[in-house]
Design an enzyme around this catalytic site. Sequence first.
Site, PDB file in Angstrom:
ATOM      1  CE  LYS A  12      -4.276  -1.884   0.490  1.00 24.23           C
ATOM      2  NZ  LYS A  12      -5.381  -1.401  -0.686  1.00 24.23           N
ATOM      3  CE  LYS A  56     -10.420  -4.181  -4.488  1.00 27.29           C
ATOM      4  NZ  LYS A  56     -10.350  -2.999  -3.489  1.00 27.29           N
TER       5      LYS A  56
END
Length: 331
Positions: A154, A250
């Site tokens: 991240k 997703k």
Amino acid sequence: MVNPAAPRLDIAIERWPIAGQFTISRGAKTEAIVVVAQLSQGGLRGRGECVPYPRYGESAEGVAETLRGIADRVAAGLSRTDLQREMPPGAARNALDCAFWDLEAKRSGKRVHELAGLPSPRPLTTAFTISLGTPDAMAEAARRASGRPLLKVKLGADGDPARIAAVRAAAPAAQLIVDANEGWAAETLGANLAACAAAGVTLIEQPLPAEADDALRDIPRPVPICADESAHDRASLAALVGKYDAVNIKLDKTGGLTEALAMDAEARRLGLFTMAGCMVATSLSMAPAMLVGQTARVVDLDGPLLLARDRADGLVYEGSLVHPSSPVLWG
């Protein structure tokens, strides 16, 4: 009017503690808040789980209220096919769509992959996420996970070149993918892409805000770029061509497995390779996404690994190898 042959819909909001803290460019959280839809019929139950996405104005209470608002339609005989027209893409439809698939499997005595005309799912290697932090903190987290074959890093803040260099030094053998969560700007894009290329990163997710991603058309891409927040369902795909090389599918964005499978096929038709992604959630969210992962080049279904505990009968993880679900859990 209630159809006595139709299932009953029940909704629950659940909170699952995260092991430590999960941090991305938009903030940190210490628990996963999920909404579970359960369809009950004739002693059988079908379940689906979703994670409301604040980025799109969703909340657990709002999603639960949306699902309660359609319960009468379900009781009157609303089908999974009807659902695609009656509800927009998003977390609420995901939970109910996956519950329909699970109940269909229980009623038929077949697995969901059979109902969908798919081959038997195989175990998949999933990424493991390194949260955003200081270079030293991220290096330490990467060092602890350095035995895993695929790490998702991240980024999305000032100083990202130092972060990715530190992670690479701490995990020299791991394949690295980066998720900037819309945290970069056009002015810093070139330097951040160069730093990722130097670190041997193989994929970068959503470097720019969705509303500013046209800049990706005008800059060399030394690392393939994957759309996440810019990609929702099939209707969003055509606009991605020329800006992105891949798309992260997703279920909480597509509104369930039904649209996710269709989106997967359409993305590949358009020349975009696919990634199967997730929110931080339990195995009940990951189980249907495992079917999307079967054709994906990159799999990121580590949600349960980031929790302090998973639900009973959850997916089996052997290191980074995740096995398909048992029918006791889903499908």
